[in-house]
Scaffold this active site. Structure first.
Site, PDB file in Angstrom:
ATOM      1  N   HIS A   1      16.057 -53.961 -60.369  1.00 47.91           N
ATOM      2  CA  HIS A   1      15.523 -53.728 -61.714  1.00 47.91           C
ATOM      3  C   HIS A   1      14.176 -54.437 -61.825  1.00 47.91           C
ATOM      4  CE1 HIS A   1      15.141 -53.567 -66.071  1.00 47.91           C
ATOM      5  NE2 HIS A   1      16.147 -52.720 -66.088  1.00 47.91           N
TER       6      HIS A   1
ATOM      7  N   ARG B   1      10.688 -52.093 -72.735  1.00 40.82           N
ATOM      8  CA  ARG B   1       9.549 -51.205 -72.459  1.00 40.82           C
ATOM      9  C   ARG B   1       9.693 -49.879 -73.181  1.00 40.82           C
ATOM     10  NH1 ARG B   1      10.055 -50.286 -66.866  1.00 40.82           N
ATOM     11  NH2 ARG B   1      11.963 -51.533 -66.800  1.00 40.82           N
TER      12      ARG B   1
END
Length: 583
Positions: free
Chosen positions: A234, A254
């Site tokens: 990740h 995000r």
């Protein structure tokens, strides 16, 4: 030896395992669920924050299951099974309706409909969510459903070996951690839902229980697996403080407007000043990377998608920034929501806000987060058909232990959806199969005793001079250094030799007293064996794949080579080979 007989045995109590148990029970099968730890605490679903992908079109009327299918196939880098991906995309909307029917509460948006956010590598706003605690909401809902339906759950059982006779899985040998001793569970159908293996790397988002147990249950039984070289790191895990290193910073940050920035000397100094102020209990500086002229470095890696590029691209971008020195003193880059409205952040990202406040003393609305890649998800795994059946009769699989769905790169939000879609299918298929099974008079107790005697020997070996926990730590360092984000032939071969040495050390390791309840020493011994053998399969698969594809990146073969390596890597027994099984 304690014995138990059921129609359907589910190994694992994450999102996929719980959903499989509910589905099997709803079809009349006597169902037992076993967990290495406490149900509700086990697995990674409960820790997942970002959301659940389903083309329900509450926010984007142009979205569709076809678009979901296409996005997933594109991210899979030519390794995904189209039939499984089609099933995921088509069934995800119905399975989220199931969850709502069971009582799950998702965040609402326009018109009171389920809210949806956009995650990386998606063409539409598709990710349903419950704030940034989606996985927790789903697991708690399913656990309550399991309890209300009276489905049996046995906690603290370590699954050791599938019992196979005549090419058919007939049950499980387990070790009772709470009341030390072996347990034989006879089952007409068995479902693997054991999760992943992130703990084979030193820095990971995964729970302490994710040690590759299910992959090795399958491998020892002779089941076919695929694409184990495809390990997703990740892009954003915590790096500060050290005790929190690796903890997930959800992609929802995000998706909801967070921006990635490089590090300048001025920002580095400001971050250090705030650390000093926190130690003194003084008010901290507001640090906005844009005000410091920091670079949004994703313009150099994917100027079109930027922060919402696919995870493999963002992970490599951040890793390069760190390796080339554009990093904080803790070894990360910056992820900032300072430019966003404070109330918006605290509402949409409440778990993330609290996570940083509690663990590092940072208010993310006033200072950027320091982040770096962290081992997250195994894209490869047990090969299944559309009914979740494996290469072994009476064995089914669902969740992260399965391969062939995400291919080379998993899109954020697809894992939770996958667990619900294929968990439901596995439970239904196993329950149907159990109704057709007849007693063949196989002496399973003798088979179980034979397997147990081998484990007894492992527990008794050595003088205790080599602790299993030390072997686990050494393995994590090897895999992080030589089978991480960037790989090459020499280091992969070195890692194989070092893993072989760990395997030999393991034969000399002993446990203090295997009769003690909740013995971590015993659990470490079982886990260390699984971790060593799983890691060897990962590295062997990575050696064979001599191109860069999805999450697998070779410095010595940096290009994707569809002509020679446009195939899946398969593992069965001790054999690793490449072939094209689906198209």
């Amino acid at each position: 030896m304690l014995e138990k007989e059921v129609d359907v045995l589910v190994i694992g109590t994450g999102g996929a395992g719980l959903r499989a148990a509910v589905a099997a029970h709803e079809r009349g099968a006597e169902t037992l669920v076993v967990s290495k730890t406490l149900a509700g605490k086990a697995g990674c679903t409960v820790m997942a924050e970002g959301g659940y992908n389903a083309a329900i079109r509450t926010f984007d009327i142009k979205d569709s299951p076809q678009s979901h299918f296409e996005d997933t196939m594109k991210s899979g880098a030519g390794l995904s099974n189209p039939e499984l991906v089609r099933t995921l995309a088509n069934d995800a909307p119905e399975r989220i309706q199931d969850l709502e029917g069971y009582g799950a509460l998702f965040s609402r948006g326009r018109g009171g409909l389920i809210g949806q956010r956009k995650m990386g590598a998606q063409s539409h706003q598709r990710t349903c969510y419950a704030g940034d605690r989606t996985g927790h909401e789903i697991v708690m809902t399913l656990l309550q459903r399991v309890r209300s339906e009276g489905i049996q759950v046995w906690n603290y059982l370590f699954a050791l070996d599938l019992i196979v006779s005549g090419g058919k899985v007939r049950g499980l040998l387990a070790f009772d951690i709470k009341r030390p001793g072996y347990v034989l569970i006879k089952s007409k159908a068995t479902i693997l839902a054991t999760g992943g293996a992130g703990r084979c790397w030193a820095v990971t988002t995964n729970s302490f229980h994710s040690t590759g147990d299910g992959y090795m249950l399958a491998a020892r039984a002779g089941a076919t697996m695929c694409d184990l070289e495809q390990i997703q790191f990740h892009p954003t895990g915590m790096v500060y403080p050290d005790a929190a290193r690796g903890i997930l910073v959800t992609e929802a940050v995000r998706g909801d407007g967070g921006l990635l920035f490089g590090v300048t000397p001025e920002i580095s100094d400001a971050l250090e000043e705030n650390r000093r102020r926190r130690e003194r209990g003084e008010p901290q500086l507001r640090i906005d990377p844009e005000a410091f002229g920091a670079e949004r470095f994703m313009t150099r890696y994917d100027p079109e998608r930027m922060e919402l590029s696919s995870r493999d691209v963002v992970t490599r971008a951040i890793t390069r920034e760190v390796l080339e020195g554009r990093r904080t003193r803790s070894g990360g880059v910056l992820l900032s929501v300072v430019h966003l409205d404070r109330d918006y952040v605290r509402t949409r990202l409440s778990t993330t806000y609290k996570q940083f406040k509690d663990l590092s003393g940072i208010d993310i609305t006033q200072q950027p987060m320091e982040v770096a890649p962290t081992a997250h998800h195994i894209m490869g795994g047990v090969v299944i058909d559309k009914d979740c059946s494996t290469s072994l009769e009476s064995l089914y699989a669902c969740g992260e232990v399965v391969g062939g769905i995400h291919g080379g790169n998993r899109i954020g939000g697809n894992a939770i959806a996958e667990g619900q879609v294929f968990g439901a299918i596995a439970g239904k298929s196993a329950a149907a199969a159990a109704k057709t099974v007849k007693d063949e008079g196989v002496d399973l107790l003798s088979l179980a005793r034979e397997l147990a005697s081998k484990h007894d020997l492992d527990l008794e070996k050595g003088g205790g001079d080599t602790r299993p926990c030390a072997i686990k730590r050494d393995l994590q360092q090897i895999m992080t250094a030589k089978a991480g984000v960037f790989r090459e032939e020499a280091s992969l071969q070195e890692s194989l030799a070092e893993l072989d040495a760990l395997r030999e050390r393991l034969t000399r390791s002993g446990v203090t007293d295997s009769s003690l309840p909740y013995s971590q020493d015993v659990v470490d011994r079982f886990e260390a064996s699984n971790m060593v053998e799983f890691s060897r399969l990962v590295v062997q698969s990575a050696v064979l794949r001599r191109d860069s594809r999805g999450a697998h990146y070779r410095n010595d073969f940096p290009d994707r080579n569809d002509q020679e390596f446009g195939e899946n890597i398969f593992v069965e027994g001790g054999t690793v080979w490449k072939a094209k099984r689906w198209s």
